[in-house]
Design an enzyme around this catalytic site. Structure first.
Site, PDB file in Angstrom:
ATOM      1  CG  ASN A  11     -60.184 123.054  25.790  1.00 49.77           C
ATOM      2  OD1 ASN A  11     -60.212 124.188  26.460  1.00 49.77           O
ATOM      3  ND2 ASN A  11     -59.763 121.988  26.200  1.00 49.77           N
ATOM      4  CE  LYS A  13     -56.051 121.686  24.988  1.00 50.40           C
ATOM      5  NZ  LYS A  13     -55.472 120.420  25.243  1.00 50.40           N
ATOM      6  CD  GLU A  98     -55.369 119.440  28.771  1.00 54.40           C
ATOM      7  OE1 GLU A  98     -55.791 120.426  29.074  1.00 54.40           O
ATOM      8  OE2 GLU A  98     -54.905 119.102  27.579  1.00 54.40           O
ATOM      9  CB  SER A 212     -54.609 115.594  17.201  1.00 45.88           C
ATOM     10  OG  SER A 212     -53.629 115.471  18.471  1.00 45.88           O
TER      11      SER A 212
HETATM   12  C1  PEP Z   1     -58.812 119.264  23.878  1.00 47.97           C
HETATM   13  O1  PEP Z   1     -58.036 119.886  24.566  1.00 47.97           O
HETATM   14  O2  PEP Z   1     -59.766 118.804  24.222  1.00 47.97           O
HETATM   15  C2  PEP Z   1     -58.166 119.020  22.623  1.00 47.97           C
HETATM   16  C3  PEP Z   1     -58.907 117.807  21.994  1.00 47.97           C
HETATM   17  O3  PEP Z   1     -56.643 119.237  22.278  1.00 47.97           O
HETATM   18  P1  PEP Z   1     -56.155 118.994  21.025  1.00 47.97           P
HETATM   19  O4  PEP Z   1     -57.008 119.433  19.693  1.00 47.97           O
HETATM   20  O5  PEP Z   1     -54.999 119.893  21.008  1.00 47.97           O
HETATM   21  O6  PEP Z   1     -55.671 117.614  20.799  1.00 47.97           O
END
Ligand code: PEP
Length: 250
Positions: A11, A13, A98, A212
């Site tokens: 993702n 984003k 989000e 994460s």
């Molecule tokens: C996400 O945006 O779905 C996500 C899991 O972000 P991150 O891996 O940065 O925590």
């Protein structure tokens, strides 16, 4: 026993540029080989055409980060499922925390977006997850079950075609990861709920973990019985890290 392949979905984003996307994808394509899992990148809408042409003929599938619950019309700023299909989109993230947090997406909106994705042959990656306050109040199970129940209510037996992503909000972009045991416990709850709704098809529905996940912790998370892949934010923007996560998903 199911033979489903794991899914590793990036993702991005609201990150990227024409130049950065090209460099990232060139590095991924050079290293991905014949992956033992399915791989997707969910990219910002303006870059769908660019990424479609860069990943054409490769094992990397194209994904979107959201879609409209409406088919067409006066919905300024939205992208319809049919438009995404025009660009070869295979997956769409639906109900990311989000979107729920900053755009007021309700459980009902997420269910409607899931339905329109399925109707257009796009696999929705339906995100569920609790906030830190909800976890600390002992409400994790109640929250994720409510979020998934809304999707099941609208989509019925079609939910055998969805992907679920368990993303504890407190773990997204924070560097705090759920332990494999914490994640597996919630995945088992979701699996049981899917079983109730889709009986024998439930075992084939992929439940991804997100929050994460990185090159260092992916293998132990992916070893859990009900963790069928990952939804990866930050680490999907770094080719070596994303490739290591893909390699861990065999
Ligand atoms: C996400 O945006 O779905 C996500 C899991 O972000 P991150 O891996 O940065 O925590």
């Amino acid at each position: 026993m199911t033979t489903k392949k794991k899914l590793i979905a990036g993702n991005w984003k609201m990150n990227g540029s024409l130049a950065a996307n090209e460099a990232l994808l060139k590095a991924l394509l050079a290293g991905v080989g014949a992956p033992g899992c399915e791989v997707a990148v969910c990219v910002p809408a303006p870059y769908l055409a660019q990424v479609q042409s860069l990943v054409a003929g490769s094992p990397i599938a194209l994904g979107a980060q959201d879609l409209s619950a409406q088919a067409q019309g006066a919905f300024t700023g939205e992208q319809s499922a049919a438009m995404l299909k025009d660009f070869g989109v295979r997956y769409a993230i639906v109900g990311h925390s989000e979107r729920r947090q900053y755009h007021g997406e309700t459980d009902e909106a997420v269910a409607a977006k899931t339905a329109i994705a399925l109707a257009n042959g796009i696999t929705p990656i339906v995100c569920v997850g609790e906030t830190l306050a909800e976890r600390e109040a002992g409400r994790t199970e109640e929250v994720v079950k409510r979020q998934l129940a809304a999707v099941i209510h609208v989509n019925g037996h079609c939910i055998s075609e969805i992907v679920v992503a368990y993303e504890p909000v407190w773990a997204i972009g924070t560097g705090k990861t759920a332990t494999p045991a914490q994640a597996q416990a919630v995945h088992a709850v979701l699996r049981a709920q899917l079983h109730h709704a889709a009986s024998e098809h439930a075992a084939g529905i992929r439940i991804l973990y997100g929050g994460s996940m990185n090159a260092a912790n992916a293998a132990e998370l992916l070893a859990e019985a009900d963790i069928d892949g990952g939804l990866i934010g930050g680490a999907s923007l770094k080719a070596p890290d994303f490739l290591q996560i893909i390699a861990a998903a065999r």
